[in-house]
Design a protein around this motif. Structure first.
Motif, PDB file in Angstrom:
ATOM      1  N   VAL A 170      -6.989  -3.360  43.649  1.00 16.49           N
ATOM      2  CA  VAL A 170      -6.919  -3.244  45.137  1.00 16.49           C
ATOM      3  C   VAL A 170      -8.411  -2.691  45.435  1.00 16.49           C
ATOM      4  O   VAL A 170      -8.867  -3.250  46.595  1.00 16.49           O
ATOM      5  CB  VAL A 170      -5.938  -2.390  45.717  1.00 16.49           C
ATOM      6  N   GLY A 171      -8.935  -1.727  44.848  1.00 14.10           N
ATOM      7  CA  GLY A 171     -10.115  -1.074  45.365  1.00 14.10           C
ATOM      8  C   GLY A 171     -11.366  -1.842  45.001  1.00 14.10           C
ATOM      9  O   GLY A 171     -11.995  -1.995  45.912  1.00 14.10           O
ATOM     10  N   VAL A 172     -11.129  -2.765  43.740  1.00 13.85           N
ATOM     11  CA  VAL A 172     -12.438  -3.410  43.535  1.00 13.85           C
ATOM     12  C   VAL A 172     -12.259  -4.805  44.542  1.00 13.85           C
ATOM     13  O   VAL A 172     -13.503  -5.107  45.209  1.00 13.85           O
ATOM     14  CB  VAL A 172     -12.312  -4.081  42.230  1.00 13.85           C
ATOM     15  N   LEU A 173     -11.198  -5.342  44.732  1.00 17.03           N
ATOM     16  CA  LEU A 173     -11.015  -6.488  45.993  1.00 17.03           C
ATOM     17  C   LEU A 173     -11.361  -6.096  47.187  1.00 17.03           C
ATOM     18  O   LEU A 173     -12.218  -7.038  48.058  1.00 17.03           O
ATOM     19  CB  LEU A 173      -9.585  -6.993  45.728  1.00 17.03           C
ATOM     20  N   ASN A 174     -11.124  -4.758  47.455  1.00 17.76           N
ATOM     21  CA  ASN A 174     -11.463  -4.195  49.030  1.00 17.76           C
ATOM     22  C   ASN A 174     -12.913  -4.263  49.026  1.00 17.76           C
ATOM     23  O   ASN A 174     -13.586  -4.617  49.950  1.00 17.76           O
ATOM     24  CB  ASN A 174     -10.778  -2.857  49.276  1.00 17.76           C
ATOM     25  N   ASP A 175     -13.768  -3.665  48.004  1.00 17.69           N
ATOM     26  CA  ASP A 175     -15.137  -3.802  47.631  1.00 17.69           C
ATOM     27  C   ASP A 175     -15.666  -5.102  47.894  1.00 17.69           C
ATOM     28  O   ASP A 175     -16.608  -5.233  48.739  1.00 17.69           O
ATOM     29  CB  ASP A 175     -15.583  -3.022  46.598  1.00 17.69           C
ATOM     30  N   LEU A 176     -15.128  -5.828  46.981  1.00 19.09           N
ATOM     31  CA  LEU A 176     -15.750  -7.529  47.169  1.00 19.09           C
ATOM     32  C   LEU A 176     -15.416  -8.110  48.544  1.00 19.09           C
ATOM     33  O   LEU A 176     -16.305  -8.940  48.985  1.00 19.09           O
ATOM     34  CB  LEU A 176     -15.108  -8.120  46.026  1.00 19.09           C
ATOM     35  N   GLN A 177     -14.292  -7.825  48.838  1.00 16.99           N
ATOM     36  CA  GLN A 177     -14.027  -8.538  50.522  1.00 16.99           C
ATOM     37  C   GLN A 177     -14.713  -7.783  51.625  1.00 16.99           C
ATOM     38  O   GLN A 177     -15.327  -8.731  52.262  1.00 16.99           O
ATOM     39  CB  GLN A 177     -12.419  -8.231  50.597  1.00 16.99           C
ATOM     40  N   SER A 178     -14.932  -6.569  51.560  1.00 17.18           N
ATOM     41  CA  SER A 178     -15.771  -5.973  52.483  1.00 17.18           C
ATOM     42  C   SER A 178     -17.214  -6.497  52.337  1.00 17.18           C
ATOM     43  O   SER A 178     -18.084  -6.522  53.370  1.00 17.18           O
ATOM     44  CB  SER A 178     -15.604  -4.560  52.509  1.00 17.18           C
ATOM     45  N   SER A 179     -17.628  -6.861  51.271  1.00 15.76           N
ATOM     46  CA  SER A 179     -19.076  -7.503  51.220  1.00 15.76           C
ATOM     47  C   SER A 179     -18.980  -8.941  51.470  1.00 15.76           C
ATOM     48  O   SER A 179     -20.122  -9.417  51.245  1.00 15.76           O
ATOM     49  CB  SER A 179     -19.604  -7.210  49.762  1.00 15.76           C
ATOM     50  N   GLY A 180     -17.835  -9.432  51.634  1.00 13.96           N
ATOM     51  CA  GLY A 180     -17.930 -10.826  52.012  1.00 13.96           C
ATOM     52  C   GLY A 180     -18.164 -11.994  50.768  1.00 13.96           C
ATOM     53  O   GLY A 180     -18.457 -12.989  50.769  1.00 13.96           O
ATOM     54  N   LEU A 181     -17.537 -11.323  49.542  1.00 13.33           N
ATOM     55  CA  LEU A 181     -17.845 -11.785  48.215  1.00 13.33           C
ATOM     56  C   LEU A 181     -16.419 -12.890  47.827  1.00 13.33           C
ATOM     57  O   LEU A 181     -16.327 -13.543  47.170  1.00 13.33           O
ATOM     58  CB  LEU A 181     -18.106 -11.201  47.233  1.00 13.33           C
ATOM     59  N   VAL A 182     -15.146 -12.142  48.366  1.00 12.68           N
ATOM     60  CA  VAL A 182     -13.888 -12.930  47.937  1.00 12.68           C
ATOM     61  C   VAL A 182     -13.074 -12.683  49.373  1.00 12.68           C
ATOM     62  O   VAL A 182     -13.509 -12.198  50.367  1.00 12.68           O
ATOM     63  CB  VAL A 182     -13.318 -12.089  47.001  1.00 12.68           C
ATOM     64  N   VAL A 183     -12.068 -13.903  49.405  1.00 14.16           N
ATOM     65  CA  VAL A 183     -11.074 -13.740  50.517  1.00 14.16           C
ATOM     66  C   VAL A 183      -9.739 -13.693  49.955  1.00 14.16           C
ATOM     67  O   VAL A 183      -9.503 -14.290  49.071  1.00 14.16           O
ATOM     68  CB  VAL A 183     -11.301 -15.257  51.608  1.00 14.16           C
ATOM     69  N   ARG A 184      -8.950 -13.073  50.699  1.00 16.21           N
ATOM     70  CA  ARG A 184      -7.548 -12.786  50.102  1.00 16.21           C
ATOM     71  C   ARG A 184      -6.941 -13.364  51.525  1.00 16.21           C
ATOM     72  O   ARG A 184      -6.753 -13.130  52.611  1.00 16.21           O
ATOM     73  CB  ARG A 184      -7.185 -11.344  50.138  1.00 16.21           C
TER      74      ARG A 184
END
Length: 145
Positions: free
Chosen positions: A71-85
């Motif tokens: 969850v922490g890694v995905l939060n980082d990646l999503q806030s950087s615009g690299l992934v979407v959930r």
């Protein structure tokens, strides 16, 4: 007189492999840091590219990452615009993860950085030695407990 313990330990294959692995991890981590990424960011981006869209829980299982850490890694990646959930179309109670266009570009930069770091790691070896070394490592890594 008996041999000093440090030379005996330093001659063990497990110690040597550990040292080589630590050097490899450090080289890759430094290269990824230049891209603003960490090792787990790179692993997750790569897995999402290969498996997307993938349910968040399945993603964690596929890479062996604890759900809280994921969850922490995905939060980082999503806030950087690299992934979407987004809600998983198969089960709207779950999130499905996908790369964005920027995530694809970042992954390409990370893969190039990791390749260069691994080239530096293996620089002392000839091409033939590299092939043999990697073949031996694959055999060791494929052993079951």
């Amino acid at each position: 007189m008996s041999e000093a313990p440090l030379p005996a330990i330093r001659s063990l294959p497990s110690w040597l492999l550990g040292r080589a692995a630590a050097r490899g991890r450090a080289l890759v981590a430094d290269a990824l840091a230049e891209q603003g990424m960490k090792m787990w960011h790179h692993v997750v981006l790569s897995a999402v590219r290969d498996l997307a869209p993938i349910a968040q829980a399945e993603l964690g299982r596929s890479i062996g990452l604890d759900p809280k850490d994921l969850v922490g890694v995905l939060n980082d990646l999503q806030s950087s615009g690299l992934v979407v959930r987004r809600p998983d179309p198969a089960d709207r109670r779950k999130n499905a993860v996908s790369l964005t266009g920027e995530g694809e570009r970042m992954l390409q930069r990370c893969e190039e950085a990791a390749r260069e770091a691994n080239e530096a790691l293996l620089a002392p070896l000839t091409a033939t030695e590299r092939e043999r070394f990697l073949a031996v490592l694959r055999r060791i890594a494929a052993q079951e407990d």
